[in-house]
Design an enzyme around this catalytic site. Structure first.
Site, PDB file in Angstrom:
ATOM      1  N   ASP A 266       0.860  -1.108   0.043  1.00  0.00           N
ATOM      2  CA  ASP A 266      -0.174  -0.119   0.071  1.00  0.00           C
ATOM      3  C   ASP A 266       0.985   1.120   0.021  1.00  0.00           C
ATOM      4  O   ASP A 266       2.114   1.221  -0.098  1.00  0.00           O
ATOM      5  CB  ASP A 266      -1.023  -0.075   1.108  1.00  0.00           C
ATOM      6  CG  ASP A 266      -0.436   0.296   2.635  1.00  0.00           C
ATOM      7  OD1 ASP A 266       0.854   0.363   2.711  1.00  0.00           O
ATOM      8  OD2 ASP A 266      -1.235   0.271   3.611  1.00  0.00           O
ATOM      9  N   HIS A 267       0.394   2.413   0.240  1.00  0.00           N
ATOM     10  CA  HIS A 267       1.034   3.698   0.171  1.00  0.00           C
ATOM     11  C   HIS A 267       1.976   3.998   1.313  1.00  0.00           C
ATOM     12  O   HIS A 267       3.206   4.644   0.937  1.00  0.00           O
ATOM     13  CB  HIS A 267       0.022   4.847   0.389  1.00  0.00           C
ATOM     14  CG  HIS A 267      -0.813   4.736   1.646  1.00  0.00           C
ATOM     15  ND1 HIS A 267      -1.922   3.960   1.621  1.00  0.00           N
ATOM     16  CD2 HIS A 267      -0.770   5.353   2.833  1.00  0.00           C
ATOM     17  CE1 HIS A 267      -2.253   4.243   2.878  1.00  0.00           C
ATOM     18  NE2 HIS A 267      -1.682   4.848   3.389  1.00  0.00           N
TER      19      HIS A 267
ATOM     20  N   HIS B 156       8.409 -25.245   7.195  1.00  0.00           N
ATOM     21  CA  HIS B 156       7.467 -25.880   7.658  1.00  0.00           C
ATOM     22  C   HIS B 156       6.086 -25.517   7.327  1.00  0.00           C
ATOM     23  O   HIS B 156       5.055 -26.502   7.125  1.00  0.00           O
ATOM     24  CB  HIS B 156       7.473 -25.841   9.285  1.00  0.00           C
ATOM     25  CG  HIS B 156       8.398 -26.266   9.866  1.00  0.00           C
ATOM     26  ND1 HIS B 156       8.524 -26.553  11.314  1.00  0.00           N
ATOM     27  CD2 HIS B 156       9.420 -27.007   9.434  1.00  0.00           C
ATOM     28  CE1 HIS B 156       9.598 -27.182  11.756  1.00  0.00           C
ATOM     29  NE2 HIS B 156      10.284 -27.709  10.658  1.00  0.00           N
TER      30      HIS B 156
ATOM     31  N   CYS C 163       2.659  -3.562   3.981  1.00  0.00           N
ATOM     32  CA  CYS C 163       1.882  -2.388   4.221  1.00  0.00           C
ATOM     33  C   CYS C 163       2.349  -1.662   5.686  1.00  0.00           C
ATOM     34  O   CYS C 163       3.476  -2.087   5.707  1.00  0.00           O
ATOM     35  CB  CYS C 163       0.375  -2.594   4.644  1.00  0.00           C
ATOM     36  SG  CYS C 163      -0.213  -4.021   5.816  1.00  0.00           S
ATOM     37  N   GLY C 164       1.887  -0.806   6.244  1.00  0.00           N
ATOM     38  CA  GLY C 164       2.265  -0.491   7.473  1.00  0.00           C
ATOM     39  C   GLY C 164       2.683  -1.490   8.494  1.00  0.00           C
ATOM     40  O   GLY C 164       3.812  -1.325   8.986  1.00  0.00           O
ATOM     41  N   THR C 165       1.954  -2.403   8.737  1.00  0.00           N
ATOM     42  CA  THR C 165       2.290  -3.598   9.657  1.00  0.00           C
ATOM     43  C   THR C 165       2.606  -4.701   9.152  1.00  0.00           C
ATOM     44  O   THR C 165       3.115  -5.631   9.716  1.00  0.00           O
ATOM     45  CB  THR C 165       1.194  -3.659  10.743  1.00  0.00           C
ATOM     46  OG1 THR C 165      -0.036  -4.027   9.920  1.00  0.00           O
ATOM     47  CG2 THR C 165       0.783  -2.481  11.543  1.00  0.00           C
ATOM     48  N   GLY C 166       2.177  -4.971   7.899  1.00  0.00           N
ATOM     49  CA  GLY C 166       2.007  -6.286   7.215  1.00  0.00           C
ATOM     50  C   GLY C 166       1.002  -7.320   7.559  1.00  0.00           C
ATOM     51  O   GLY C 166       0.503  -8.066   6.711  1.00  0.00           O
TER      52      GLY C 166
ATOM     53  N   HIS D 205       5.460 -32.039   7.735  1.00  0.00           N
ATOM     54  CA  HIS D 205       4.948 -30.784   7.314  1.00  0.00           C
ATOM     55  C   HIS D 205       4.238 -30.505   6.307  1.00  0.00           C
ATOM     56  O   HIS D 205       3.033 -29.969   6.132  1.00  0.00           O
ATOM     57  CB  HIS D 205       6.105 -29.771   7.257  1.00  0.00           C
ATOM     58  CG  HIS D 205       7.347 -30.067   8.513  1.00  0.00           C
ATOM     59  ND1 HIS D 205       6.735 -29.467   9.543  1.00  0.00           N
ATOM     60  CD2 HIS D 205       8.381 -30.423   8.708  1.00  0.00           C
ATOM     61  CE1 HIS D 205       7.412 -29.510  10.560  1.00  0.00           C
ATOM     62  NE2 HIS D 205       8.635 -30.352  10.131  1.00  0.00           N
TER      63      HIS D 205
ATOM     64  N   ARG E 268       0.610 -31.328   7.258  1.00  0.00           N
ATOM     65  CA  ARG E 268      -0.156 -30.248   7.970  1.00  0.00           C
ATOM     66  C   ARG E 268      -0.533 -29.228   6.817  1.00  0.00           C
ATOM     67  O   ARG E 268      -1.545 -28.869   6.869  1.00  0.00           O
ATOM     68  CB  ARG E 268       1.005 -29.910   9.062  1.00  0.00           C
ATOM     69  CG  ARG E 268       1.074 -30.946  10.056  1.00  0.00           C
ATOM     70  CD  ARG E 268       2.350 -30.441  11.081  1.00  0.00           C
ATOM     71  NE  ARG E 268       2.280 -31.415  11.909  1.00  0.00           N
ATOM     72  CZ  ARG E 268       3.559 -31.636  12.715  1.00  0.00           C
ATOM     73  NH1 ARG E 268       4.491 -30.977  12.572  1.00  0.00           N
ATOM     74  NH2 ARG E 268       3.733 -32.663  13.593  1.00  0.00           N
TER      75      ARG E 268
ATOM     76  N   GLY F  68      -2.508  -6.416   7.733  1.00  0.00           N
ATOM     77  CA  GLY F  68      -3.557  -6.263   6.756  1.00  0.00           C
ATOM     78  C   GLY F  68      -3.707  -6.953   5.595  1.00  0.00           C
ATOM     79  O   GLY F  68      -4.371  -7.456   5.104  1.00  0.00           O
TER      80      GLY F  68
HETATM   81  C1  RB5 Z   1      -2.764   2.325   6.666  1.00  0.00           C
HETATM   82  O1  RB5 Z   1      -2.826   3.321   7.321  1.00  0.00           O
HETATM   83  C2  RB5 Z   1      -2.272   0.929   7.348  1.00  0.00           C
HETATM   84  O2  RB5 Z   1      -3.588   0.695   8.156  1.00  0.00           O
HETATM   85  C3  RB5 Z   1      -1.869  -0.019   6.615  1.00  0.00           C
HETATM   86  O3  RB5 Z   1      -0.585   0.159   6.063  1.00  0.00           O
HETATM   87  C4  RB5 Z   1      -1.558  -1.227   7.501  1.00  0.00           C
HETATM   88  O4  RB5 Z   1      -0.869  -1.170   8.387  1.00  0.00           O
HETATM   89  C5  RB5 Z   1      -2.794  -2.262   7.701  1.00  0.00           C
HETATM   90  O5  RB5 Z   1      -2.702  -3.517   8.070  1.00  0.00           O
END
Ligand code: RB5
Length: 152
Positions: free
Chosen positions: A12-13, A102, A69-72, A137, A140, A74
């Site tokens: 994403d952005h 695995h 993405c920001g956290t990976g 593995h 599974r 989503g």
């Molecule tokens: C975008 O603001 C943020 O929600 C997205 O990059 C991500 O972290 C979602 O999981």
């Protein structure tokens, strides 16, 4: 055409710069890279980008996909909704190795707001350098695949 050593990237952005650095690194390692963007920082929606890459991995075009993405989190959740995708979000090299060894993961998700670029690239290398161990593995992983049948 074989999909060996072909890899698709999307984000994403919030992860454009890190995605592009990873694309360069993976290409330098000898992989054929398709980076499907986006290229501007205009706000966008991670499910679209995760699904776009995941559909092409599931179709057999690419050996692996890397999505950010920001956290990976989503984008990983979105990719895992596509049949045939096994995607893990990793913030350490051990997990990146083990999702290949695995879980036979075919996609890796990373968080650009979690990781610095050096660690992110070490995680990518751990993922690409590991191999699926098969054996118990595989049993599974077959059980994971069977769960997909419950969706219909
Ligand atoms: C975008 O603001 C943020 O929600 C997205 O990059 C991500 O972290 C979602 O999981």
């Amino acid at each position: 055409m074989t999909n060996a050593k072909r890899i698709i990237l999307s984000s994403d952005h919030g992860a454009i710069e890190l995605r592009q650095a990873i694309a360069t690194h993976v290409a330098e390692r000898g992989w054929t890279v398709e980076d499907i963007g986006p290229t501007t920082t205009e706000s966008t929606n991670y499910p679209e980008h995760g699904a776009a890459a995941a559909r092409r991995v599931a179709a057999g075009e690419f050996q692996f996909g890397i999505i950010l993405c920001g956290t990976g989190q989503g984008i990983m959740m979105s990719a895992n909704k596509i049949e045939g995708i096994r995607c893990g979000v990793c913030s350490d090299t051990f997990s990146a190795k083990m999702i290949r060894a695995h879980n036979d993961a075919n996609m890796l998700a990373l968080g650009a707001r979690v990781l610095g670029p050096s660690l992110a690239i070490e995680i990518v290398d751990a993922f690409l350098d590991a191999s699926f161990e098969g054996g118990r593995h595989a049993t599974r992983v077959d059980m994971i695949k069977a769960l997909e049948a419950e969706r219909t």
